[in-house]
Design a protein around this motif. Structure first.
Motif: not given
Ligand code: NI
Ligand code: MN
Length: 226
Positions: A2, A4-6, A11, A19, A35, A221-223, A225
């Motif tokens: 997974k 996620t973009y910060y 990331f 994580h 974020i 904020g998008q995650t 796969e």
């Protein structure tokens, strides 16, 4: 995995239940104002080099989470002086087995100093190999023939490449990098955060498409796969 973009080059990657966070730069980034650092989960923080736009939240996030930091020897020494001791120092060419998979440090053609002027060693990219797949996080880098080594010795499922030009390679060179690493599923980074690195996103995606590759530009904020 997974992802996620910060924002910018930061990331989160969840891999085998752990994580990973790459190049924490969140609180100074106006585009990432949605974020909260306290919401970022980290067991490991991987740092490609010492520049402000890659380490601004490093000490804070390391303290908040207790995550193990993976970085150059020189950044390891600097972190020690900031009271951060859960650090695994590495250098280019080295590979280490962690509980989520292997991390290999690879060449990045760039520069590296910390915000206070301290020398930060060589900049690095990372190849992460795991039972869930392998990926390349390029850090800040020019296009370099060394990228061919990454493609020749393993299968890369996807890669994080800088595309903003000016301080790193831009879109056209990132497309050549896809040839070198033999991987065409790219997550773009290091673009649009500030004036020097603004890109035309639509044109960038089309150029990748034309070359037979795919450029993923995530919303902050998008995650996704992988
Ligand atoms: Ni940099
Ligand atoms: Mn940078």
């Amino acid at each position: 995995m997974k992802i996620t973009y910060y924002g910018h080059s930061c990331f989160g990657v969840e891999i085998n239940g752990k994580h990973l966070v790459f190049d924490p730069f969140i609180t100074p980034n106006e585009l990432a104002s949605g974020i909260r650092l306290s919401d970022v989960k980290a067991d490991y923080i991987l740092v490609s080099h010492g520049h402000e736009d890659h380490v601004a939240d490093l000490v804070a996030l390391a303290k908040l989470t207790g995550a193990k930091v993976i970085c150059s020897w020189e950044i390891f020494v600097w972190l020690g002086k900031q009271g951060i001791s859960n650090v695994h120092p590495m250098n280019t060419g080295g590979k280490v087995k962690f509980d989520f998979g292997n991390v290999k440090c690879v060449v990045a053609q760039h520069s590296s100093s910390l915000p206070d002027g301290t020398y930060a060693g060589n900049p690095m990219g990372f190849v992460v190999e795991s039972s869930e797949g392998s990926f390349y996080y390029a850090g800040d880098t020019a296009l370099t023939y060394d990228m061919k080594l990454i493609g020749e010795y393993r299968k890369i499922n996807f890669a994080f490449l800088p595309i903003g030009d000016n301080f790193t390679m831009g879109v056209d060179n990132a497309i050549i990098a896809c040839d070198f690493i033999k991987c065409g599923d790219i997550i773009g980074m290091h673009y649009d955060t500030f004036g020097f690195i603004k890109i035309d996103q639509k044109e960038a995606i089309e150029k990748f498409e034309k070359a037979g590759y795919r450029l993923n530009l995530l919303t902050i904020g998008q995650t996704i796969e992988k």
